[in-house]
Enzyme design. Structure first.
Site, short mmCIF file in Angstrom:
data_model
loop_
_atom_site.label_atom_id
_atom_site.label_comp_id
_atom_site.label_asym_id
_atom_site.label_seq_id
_atom_site.Cartn_x
_atom_site.Cartn_y
_atom_site.Cartn_z
N SER A 120 21.84 -18.54 51.52
CA SER A 120 22.34 -17.73 50.41
C SER A 120 21.27 -17.58 49.36
O SER A 120 20.44 -18.48 49.16
CB SER A 120 23.56 -18.46 49.82
N TYR A 143 27.65 -26.33 45.84
CA TYR A 143 27.54 -25.37 46.94
C TYR A 143 26.08 -24.99 47.17
O TYR A 143 25.56 -25.06 48.29
CB TYR A 143 28.38 -24.12 46.64
N LYS A 164 23.40 -25.80 50.42
CA LYS A 164 22.62 -24.81 51.20
C LYS A 164 21.13 -25.16 51.16
O LYS A 164 20.42 -25.02 52.15
CB LYS A 164 22.84 -23.39 50.65
#
Ligand code: UFG
Length: 338
Positions: A126, A150, A154
């Site tokens: 992302s 989050y 990643k």
């Protein structure tokens, strides 16, 4: 012979669109999904869309024995790993769950792949790995950071991949850094599951347009952007799906990995998106200006040139297409739910 690809999280939003693109490109596809964030009828919808039976294993990426059974039972050539949690807000409330599912899930999967001698992987990353202050347009060699669990998960996943490749050159991995995926398949058969109150802009706007939510809050109108509202690089999920096919093709062709942005290279503000959605849906979209949301970047858009050079990737669809297909999906999914 057809190459067979395993899609973890293949019944989810991006996974299901990629499934269709892969079948169209001539791949055999096996879906592994625990259906924690996907409707149970997605496989049937995929069958209706592609005209081909779907092969689905209901299992969790944390279940190592289940992964081993999949690799034993199907001759898998490559894996695309979508299965992960993806809400920034939820990750702040449940950091351990995010690390377990996203980080441990990847480790489990890569260990199972290694044992099965399948070392070709496309990984869903992302633009969140660039943090909130990257220089624009964002290039892949920008400094990496994170602002929430989050994003941290990643980033850790990318580092695990990098270290694994360094330890064993038989791995070839495509890391795809998505910007803001939106829109839906034009058939209205698959899209982003509209359950609950969305965190993200486009699904929220869709619900306001449909009258399911009364008003949109625009988070900040005093950013240093042309109209003061946040600017993002929205990319049609259909284009994103093609990017996965191209990433897989590049891994097969070149045998070496890549890390690329998947975006259009063009940013749109919140107000531009609202106006475009109003036009595409022919509905009013009431909104009010609210305070900035913590952790948001003013502007984020990709430099898409590396993806073009390495994968031949170029987004085809514009913001109107994204809004129009989102609206088609909003209407059909609401009807099905009634
Ligand atoms: N926004 C609003 N109102 C809303 C929701 C969003 O004004 O109700 C604004 C945001 O402030 C931002 C823009 O709309 O300016 C886009 O917000 P989204 O929540 O749709 O998307 P983000 O860019 O914040 O987040 C997305 C993904 C994350 C990813 C992040 C960075 O959802 O998973 O991009 O890549 F981490």
């Amino acid at each position: 012979m057809k190459h067979r690809v395993l899609l973890t999280g293949g019944a989810g939003y991006i996974g299901s669109h990629t499934y269709v693109a892969l079948v169209d490109a001539g791949y055999d596809v096996v879906i592994l999904d625990n259906f924690s964030n996907a409707a149970e009828d997605v496989p049937k919808r995929l069958k209706d869309l592609t005209g081909q039976d779907t092969t689905v294993v209901k299992a969790d990426v944390l279940d190592r024995a289940a992964l081993d059974r999949v690799f034993k039972g199907h001759k898998i050539d490559a894996v695309i790993h979508f299965a992960a949690y993806k809400s920034v807000a939820e990750s702040v409330r449940k950091p351990l769950a995010y690390m377990q599912n996203n980080v441990v899930g990847l480790i489990n999967l890569m260990q199972a792949m290694d044992d099965a001698e399948v070392r070709r992987l496309v990984f869903s990353s992302s633009a969140t790995v660039y943090g909130a202050h990257a220089e624009l347009p964002i290039r892949e060699d920008a400094a990496l950071s994170y602002a929430n669990p989050y994003g941290h998960s990643k980033l850790i996943c990318e580092q695990i991949i990098e270290e694994t490749i360094a330890s064993d050159p038989r791995w070839s991995v495509g890391v795809l850094r998505y910007f803001n995926p939106v829109g839906a398949h034009p058939s209205g058969l698959i899209g982003e599951d509209p359950a609950g109150v969305p965190d993200n802009l486009m699904p929220y706007v869709a619900k306001v347009a449909a009258g399911e939510l009364p008003v949109l809050s625009v988070f900040g109108d005093d950013y240093p952007t042309p109209d003061g509202t946040g600017v993002r690089d929205y990319i049609h999920v259909f284009d994103l799906a093609q990017g996965h096919v191209q990433s897989l093709n590049a891994l097969e062709r070149d045998g070496t990995g890549h890390i690329v942005n998947l975006g259009t290279g063009r940013g749109y503000s919140v107000l531009e998106l609202i106006a475009t959605y109003a036009r595409a849906s022919n509905r009013d979209i009431p909104y009010k200006i609210a305070p900035r949301r913590e952790g948001d970047a003013a502007s984020s858009y990709a430099d898409p040139s590396l993806a073009k050079a390495v994968l031949g990737f170029e987004a085809q669809y514009d913001l109107f297409d994204m809004c129009r297909t989102s609206w088609v999906w909003m209407q059909t999914s609401t009807q099905t739910a009634d």
